[in-house]
Design a protein around this motif. Structure first.
Motif, PDB file in Angstrom:
ATOM      1  N   GLU A 363       0.591  -1.134  -0.064  1.00 27.99           N
ATOM      2  CA  GLU A 363      -0.126   0.196   0.177  1.00 27.99           C
ATOM      3  C   GLU A 363       0.876   1.016   0.087  1.00 27.99           C
ATOM      4  OE1 GLU A 363      -3.661   0.807  -0.477  1.00 27.99           O
ATOM      5  OE2 GLU A 363      -2.796  -1.068  -1.312  1.00 27.99           O
ATOM      6  N   ILE A 364       1.770   1.475   0.590  1.00 31.97           N
ATOM      7  CA  ILE A 364       2.847   2.820   0.940  1.00 31.97           C
ATOM      8  C   ILE A 364       2.923   2.464  -0.695  1.00 31.97           C
ATOM      9  CG2 ILE A 364       4.845   2.778   1.254  1.00 31.97           C
ATOM     10  CD1 ILE A 364       4.884   1.553   4.164  1.00 31.97           C
ATOM     11  N   VAL A 365       3.628   1.579  -1.617  1.00 28.77           N
ATOM     12  CA  VAL A 365       4.224   2.258  -2.651  1.00 28.77           C
ATOM     13  C   VAL A 365       3.081   2.128  -3.064  1.00 28.77           C
ATOM     14  CG1 VAL A 365       5.171   0.864  -4.534  1.00 28.77           C
ATOM     15  CG2 VAL A 365       6.427   0.397  -2.539  1.00 28.77           C
ATOM     16  N   ARG A 366       1.943   2.417  -3.743  1.00 30.33           N
ATOM     17  CA  ARG A 366       0.839   2.454  -4.072  1.00 30.33           C
ATOM     18  C   ARG A 366       0.758   3.786  -3.766  1.00 30.33           C
ATOM     19  NH1 ARG A 366      -4.723   3.281  -4.195  1.00 30.33           N
ATOM     20  NH2 ARG A 366      -4.507   2.241  -2.373  1.00 30.33           N
ATOM     21  N   VAL A 367       0.740   4.436  -2.762  1.00 32.25           N
ATOM     22  CA  VAL A 367       0.500   5.720  -1.915  1.00 32.25           C
ATOM     23  C   VAL A 367       1.145   6.923  -2.716  1.00 32.25           C
ATOM     24  CG1 VAL A 367      -0.242   6.660   0.248  1.00 32.25           C
ATOM     25  CG2 VAL A 367      -1.066   4.798  -0.465  1.00 32.25           C
ATOM     26  N   LEU A 368       2.560   6.216  -2.690  1.00 33.44           N
ATOM     27  CA  LEU A 368       3.955   6.603  -3.121  1.00 33.44           C
ATOM     28  C   LEU A 368       3.912   7.130  -4.664  1.00 33.44           C
ATOM     29  CD1 LEU A 368       7.351   6.429  -1.516  1.00 33.44           C
ATOM     30  CD2 LEU A 368       5.935   8.074  -1.270  1.00 33.44           C
ATOM     31  N   PRO A 376       6.181  14.751  -9.654  1.00 36.73           N
ATOM     32  CA  PRO A 376       7.621  15.193 -10.482  1.00 36.73           C
ATOM     33  C   PRO A 376       7.808  14.349 -11.442  1.00 36.73           C
ATOM     34  CG  PRO A 376       7.232  16.709  -8.428  1.00 36.73           C
ATOM     35  CD  PRO A 376       6.781  15.649  -8.115  1.00 36.73           C
ATOM     36  N   TYR A 377       8.151  13.273 -10.856  1.00 32.36           N
ATOM     37  CA  TYR A 377       8.646  12.099 -11.267  1.00 32.36           C
ATOM     38  C   TYR A 377       8.405  11.108 -11.921  1.00 32.36           C
ATOM     39  CZ  TYR A 377      11.492  14.192  -7.462  1.00 32.36           C
ATOM     40  OH  TYR A 377      12.281  15.526  -6.876  1.00 32.36           O
ATOM     41  N   LEU A 378       6.782  10.843 -10.914  1.00 30.68           N
ATOM     42  CA  LEU A 378       6.113   9.524 -11.824  1.00 30.68           C
ATOM     43  C   LEU A 378       5.028  10.538 -12.041  1.00 30.68           C
ATOM     44  CD1 LEU A 378       7.017   6.939  -7.878  1.00 30.68           C
ATOM     45  CD2 LEU A 378       8.300   7.637 -10.790  1.00 30.68           C
ATOM     46  N   GLY A 379       4.468  11.264 -12.085  1.00 32.22           N
ATOM     47  CA  GLY A 379       3.420  11.517 -12.619  1.00 32.22           C
ATOM     48  C   GLY A 379       1.556  11.602 -12.281  1.00 32.22           C
ATOM     49  N   GLY A 380       2.025  11.075 -11.076  1.00 32.18           N
ATOM     50  CA  GLY A 380       0.955  11.137 -10.162  1.00 32.18           C
ATOM     51  C   GLY A 380      -0.396   9.972 -10.793  1.00 32.18           C
ATOM     52  N   SER A 381      -1.742  10.900 -10.879  1.00 35.47           N
ATOM     53  CA  SER A 381      -2.552   9.925 -10.771  1.00 35.47           C
ATOM     54  C   SER A 381      -2.934   9.746 -12.341  1.00 35.47           C
ATOM     55  CB  SER A 381      -3.900   9.974 -10.655  1.00 35.47           C
ATOM     56  OG  SER A 381      -4.169  11.601 -10.663  1.00 35.47           O
ATOM     57  N   GLN A 382      -2.445  10.699 -13.612  1.00 34.38           N
ATOM     58  CA  GLN A 382      -2.263  10.731 -14.670  1.00 34.38           C
ATOM     59  C   GLN A 382      -0.673   9.566 -15.117  1.00 34.38           C
ATOM     60  OE1 GLN A 382      -1.911  14.332 -13.356  1.00 34.38           O
ATOM     61  NE2 GLN A 382      -4.190  13.547 -13.390  1.00 34.38           N
ATOM     62  N   GLY A 383      -0.500   9.370 -14.000  1.00 33.24           N
ATOM     63  CA  GLY A 383       0.012   7.938 -14.744  1.00 33.24           C
ATOM     64  C   GLY A 383       1.153   8.873 -15.680  1.00 33.24           C
ATOM     65  N   ILE A 384       2.597   7.387 -16.350  1.00 28.06           N
ATOM     66  CA  ILE A 384       2.937   7.889 -18.151  1.00 28.06           C
ATOM     67  C   ILE A 384       2.820   7.476 -19.169  1.00 28.06           C
ATOM     68  CG2 ILE A 384       5.558   7.929 -18.068  1.00 28.06           C
ATOM     69  CD1 ILE A 384       6.342   7.709 -15.223  1.00 28.06           C
ATOM     70  N   PRO A 478      -1.668   4.678 -11.582  1.00 24.22           N
ATOM     71  CA  PRO A 478      -1.220   4.348 -10.104  1.00 24.22           C
ATOM     72  C   PRO A 478      -2.394   2.836  -9.989  1.00 24.22           C
ATOM     73  CG  PRO A 478      -1.220   6.389  -9.579  1.00 24.22           C
ATOM     74  CD  PRO A 478      -1.525   6.304 -11.585  1.00 24.22           C
ATOM     75  N   HIS A 479      -3.013   2.757 -10.440  1.00 23.72           N
ATOM     76  CA  HIS A 479      -4.630   2.220  -9.879  1.00 23.72           C
ATOM     77  C   HIS A 479      -4.444   0.740 -10.372  1.00 23.72           C
ATOM     78  CE1 HIS A 479      -5.923   3.981 -14.330  1.00 23.72           C
ATOM     79  NE2 HIS A 479      -6.708   2.477 -13.904  1.00 23.72           N
ATOM     80  N   SER A 480      -3.357   0.382 -11.260  1.00 19.07           N
ATOM     81  CA  SER A 480      -3.020  -1.184 -12.256  1.00 19.07           C
ATOM     82  C   SER A 480      -2.188  -1.665 -10.869  1.00 19.07           C
ATOM     83  CB  SER A 480      -2.022  -0.998 -13.084  1.00 19.07           C
ATOM     84  OG  SER A 480      -2.998   0.237 -14.176  1.00 19.07           O
ATOM     85  N   PHE A 481      -2.660  -0.434 -10.167  1.00 22.90           N
ATOM     86  CA  PHE A 481      -1.173  -1.364  -8.568  1.00 22.90           C
ATOM     87  C   PHE A 481      -2.358  -1.440  -7.447  1.00 22.90           C
ATOM     88  CE2 PHE A 481       1.303   0.688 -12.238  1.00 22.90           C
ATOM     89  CZ  PHE A 481       1.507  -0.514 -12.732  1.00 22.90           C
TER      90      PHE A 481
END
Lengths: 556, 239
Positions: A363-368, A376-384, A478-481
């Motif tokens: 859960e920590i990984v998903r929330v992070l 700025p690095y992982l794109g938040g909920s918009q993803g990459i 993120p919602h894929s995980f």
């Protein structure tokens, strides 16, 4: 009891037995309640649109019928165990069927005459019409038909219970073959259509919805007959090891050929199955061999996917621009490192606590990933997005079938590595830790090192699956995980057989492949998922394809 | 080649309760020494402390010339200290052969391990045809043989055993203790914990009596067998 045992035994069912009459009423009530629930949640109407045997019986009717057949069967078995004659036992089966029919008919009358729609959307006039076979919807005649049909089905189920074991198996296999052919019509129809020389058979065997009546009879009788013939011809019996080898070869042939000869949708499902096989092989090292319960497994899948995204995307966030073939080992390595780093604090706790700690980690990984801090690095909920497809000398992999074969090749590779590990010194140490941590330690096994290695290897395999997933989808969100992925992988292992590599493949086919192929039934496809879980744990507690050592124990 | 095992001022506590208090003893190379005592006297605690499975409050443990007091369990096995745990504790879903093989986990020389496996099978001929059977399906006596074989596979200098005769039929007890004597005759130092004090004292060179976590008496096996207090308390008949 170790946590390993708790994981396996929590899927099993324990029951107490009472008097035969009480058992029959209970079995009938259970079947009736199941049928009512099935109808009132709306599953009946959805599955009523689909024929198993064209224009004869729908999937919904089959399911309800199976409930009642099962109830009658259980009642008769229980009566026979108490020493009842065959006729009496069939009587108890009829009683169970009567109870089930009465309950179901009563529920339908209630739906017809008392408005339940404000509470239950599915309790509609359409439902009442769907289960009216004679007379007016909601009439006494229609109800009487249901009760009569229930009693008849209960008796038939009971009669089947009174057959000799080999014939009972034959009947069961015949019905299962018919149901399988009807349920997975599209796969088999596609198979016939694409196989040279068999295309002409397709319209003869499959109608619009299901199997044609003639073909249904041929399939059911053929499968039952084949089962009987095989049962009586197996003298001398084939050696267990030879049989396993034959089954293994058949499994490989199935994996290679089926997606080739059917349509794109099946290839896509096969692709998904392939990814889960990769992941499950990773968890198999952790849970199946070393006995480490890991509920945060999806975290490593995510690490692999995001590494692939950051290495191969045209997104400005991408750190480097590598080809898929370089990014794949990179993603695998980074996932392994993540496994090592996470493992250090987590693996010092044992058993149930480990399950909780890893759950938190996932859960920590998903929330992070969704957090603003990492946006700025992982794109938040918009993803990459815009992750490059893998290409090889100007030839780009872009169809699901090509990805399926990529996953298959990787799975074969990972399977080989797993197999070698399992039969190595460290593999033995993992088994020992799974069986008894304290003794393993007393025999000179370094618990922390061995567990860390299992966790790292498992994480690497999951990371590889994540990387392929990212390249296939072309984007990561993120919602894929979700936690559900961890649970799915865990269930695959339990259903397939903990510690068994072919079990991983079979488990993925059953738990991922089947529900995907049943997508037309919407959310209700998980009903089949649940049934597969419960039935497997009831009938084959060690899994569908148990690991070798345990298989020998049952043979001995 | 056998090593001395020396324990000085060993204290082990569970919370505020000191289960083992200032226990000191020495087991000479090649000896067969037994610790007898009632339930809860602290026998198993001493063994687990020796093997590193239990944190200690104070004292030192020396194996040969090495101080092993703070070594992790796996390093003690590699140095030559091996345990047969209470209640056998085999790996039930692994085969007999796998159970034996894993006993040699700390060793790398394949030829020597194979020779030791052959020796174990000579010691317990019954295990020879049981190799591919799952350990959990064996009888209690056979399981005890596997447990002893598994510990011997580590080629220990010092072998410690916790209640190896527990729950076994009298003939099987004979068999197990005969094997133990054979292992000892082969140069392995043995430290045996037993509730069956009579049988243990019969085969022991020396013995300690442990009471409420303290050594209250020491002597040769024969001396203790004849001692009136021992006869009273542990052998179940009056002097």
């Amino acid at each position: 009891m170790s946590s390993f045992d708790i994981v396996t035994s929590s899927f099993r069912i324990h029951r107490r037995r009472g008097h035969a009459v009480a058992e029959a009423v209970r079995a009938g009530a259970f079947a009736g309640a199941a049928a009512i629930a099935f109808a009132l949640v709306g599953a009946y109407l959805i599955m009523d649109r689909r024929f198993v045997v064209e224009d004869i019986i729908t999937l919904a009717q089959t399911v309800v019928l199976l409930f009642v057949l099962g109830g009658g069967h259980a009642a008769a078995r229980s009566a026979a165990r108490d020493g009842a004659t065959a006729a009496t036992a069939i009587g108890f089966g009829a009683l169970a069927g009567l109870v089930a029919g009465l309950l179901f008919a009563a529920a339908i009358l209630l739906v017809a005459h008392v408005g339940l729609r404000s509470h239950l959307v599915a309790a509609s006039p359409m439902l009442v019409r769907a289960v009216t076979f004679l007379g007016a919807p909601g009439s006494a005649v229609a109800a009487a038909v249901l009760v009569t049909a229930g009693t008849a089905a209960g008796s038939v189920g009971a009669a089947a219970a009174m057959l000799r074991a080999d014939r009972r198996t034959a009947v069961l296999i015949g019905l299962a073959a018919l149901l399988g052919a009807g349920l997975f019509r599209d796969v088999f129809a596609g198979l016939l259509h694409n196989l040279p020389g068999l295309a002409a058979l397709e319209p003869m065997v499959f109608g619009v919805g299901g199997v044609t009546p003639v073909a249904a009879a041929v399939i059911a009788v053929g499968a039952a007959g084949l089962s009987l013939v095989l049962h009586h011809r197996r003298r001398p019996p084939i050696a267990a090891s030879t049989r396993r080898r034959i089954e293994g070869v058949l499994l490989v042939v199935l994996l290679v050929l089926v997606p080739l000869v059917t349509d794109a949708f099946v290839a896509q499902v096969a692709m998904l199955v392939g990814l889960y096989v990769l992941m499950a092989m990773g968890l198999n090292i952790e849970l199946g061999l070393a006995g480490l319960v890991d509920l945060g497994f999806v975290a490593f899948f995510a690490v692999g996917a995001y590494t692939m995204a950051l290495a191969c995307s045209s997104d400005p966030r991408a750190a480097v621009h590598l080809s898929f073939w370089l990014a794949l080992p990179l993603a695998t390595t980074i996932a392994a490192v993540a496994g090592l780093l996470f493992g250090l604090p987590v693996l010092r706790v044992r058993g149930d606590y480990l399950a909780m700690a890893t759950l938190g980690l996932g859960e920590i990984v998903r929330v992070l990933v969704v957090s603003d801090a990492m946006k700025p690095y992982l794109g938040g909920s918009q993803g990459i997005i815009e992750i490059a497809r893998p290409s090889l000398g100007g030839w780009t992999l872009d169809t699901p079938l090509q990805f399926y074969f990529l996953a298959l090749i990787l799975a074969a590779l990972v399977g080989l590595v797993s197999w070698r590990l399992q039969h190595s010194r460290i593999g033995r140490a993992w088994l020992a830790i799974r069986e008894d941590e304290d003794v393993a330690q007393a025999l000179g096994i370094d618990l922390v090192a061995a567990k860390l290695l299992a966790y790292t290897v498992g994480a690497a395999f999951a990371g590889m699956a994540g990387a392929v997933f990212a390249a296939l989808i072309g984007s990561v969100y993120p919602h894929s995980f979700q936690l559900a992925i961890s649970i799915n992988v865990l269930a695959i292992l339990v259903i397939g057989g903990l510690g068994s590599l072919p079990g991983v493949v079979v488990g993925s086919l059953v738990l991922i492949g089947l529900p995907e192929l049943l997508r037309e039934f919407g959310e209700f496809r998980y009903l089949f998922y649940g049934i597969a879980l419960v039935v497997t744990m009831h009938l084959k507690t060690e899994g569908l394809w148990p690991a070798v050592a345990r298989q020998e124990a049952t043979d001995a | 080649m056998s090593k001395v095992l020396e324990v000085s001022d060993l204290t082990v506590a569970y919370g505020a309760i000191r289960a083992v208090r200032n226990v000191s003893f020495r087991v000479e190379p090649g000896e067969l020494v037994t610790i007898v005592g009632a339930n809860g006297a602290g026998k198993t605690t001493v063994l687990n402390a020796l093997c590193g499975l239990r944190d200690i409050r104070g004292g030192r443990i020396r194996l040969g010339t090495t101080d092993i007091t703070h070594l992790p369990p796996q390093d003690r096995v590699a140095l030559g200290l091996s345990q047969v745990p209470e209640g056998r504790r085999l790996f039930p879903r692994m085969t007999v052969a796998e159970n034996l093989e894993i006993g040699a986990y700390t060793r790398r020389e394949a030829a020597a391990v194979a020779a030791d496996l052959e020796w174990v099978l000579e010691l317990f001929p019954r295990l020879r045809e049981r190799g591919r059977q799952l350990a959990g399906t064996l009888s209690g006596g056979e399981q005890q043989m596997v447990a002893m074989g598994r510990a011997v596979m580590a080629r220990p200098d010092v072998l410690v055993l916790d209640e190896p005769t527990m729950g076994l039929a009298p003939q099987i007890v004979d068999l197990v203790l005969d094997a133990l004597r054979a292992i000892n005759a082969n140069g392995v130092t043995v430290l045996l914990v037993e509730q069956n004090a009579y049988r243990a004292l019969e085969i022991a060179d020396r013995a300690f009596v442990l009471e409420s976590g303290e050594i209250v008496m020491t002597g040769t096996g024969a001396e203790l067998l004849d001692h009136p207090d021992i006869r009273n308390a542990y052998l179940g008949y009056d002097a």
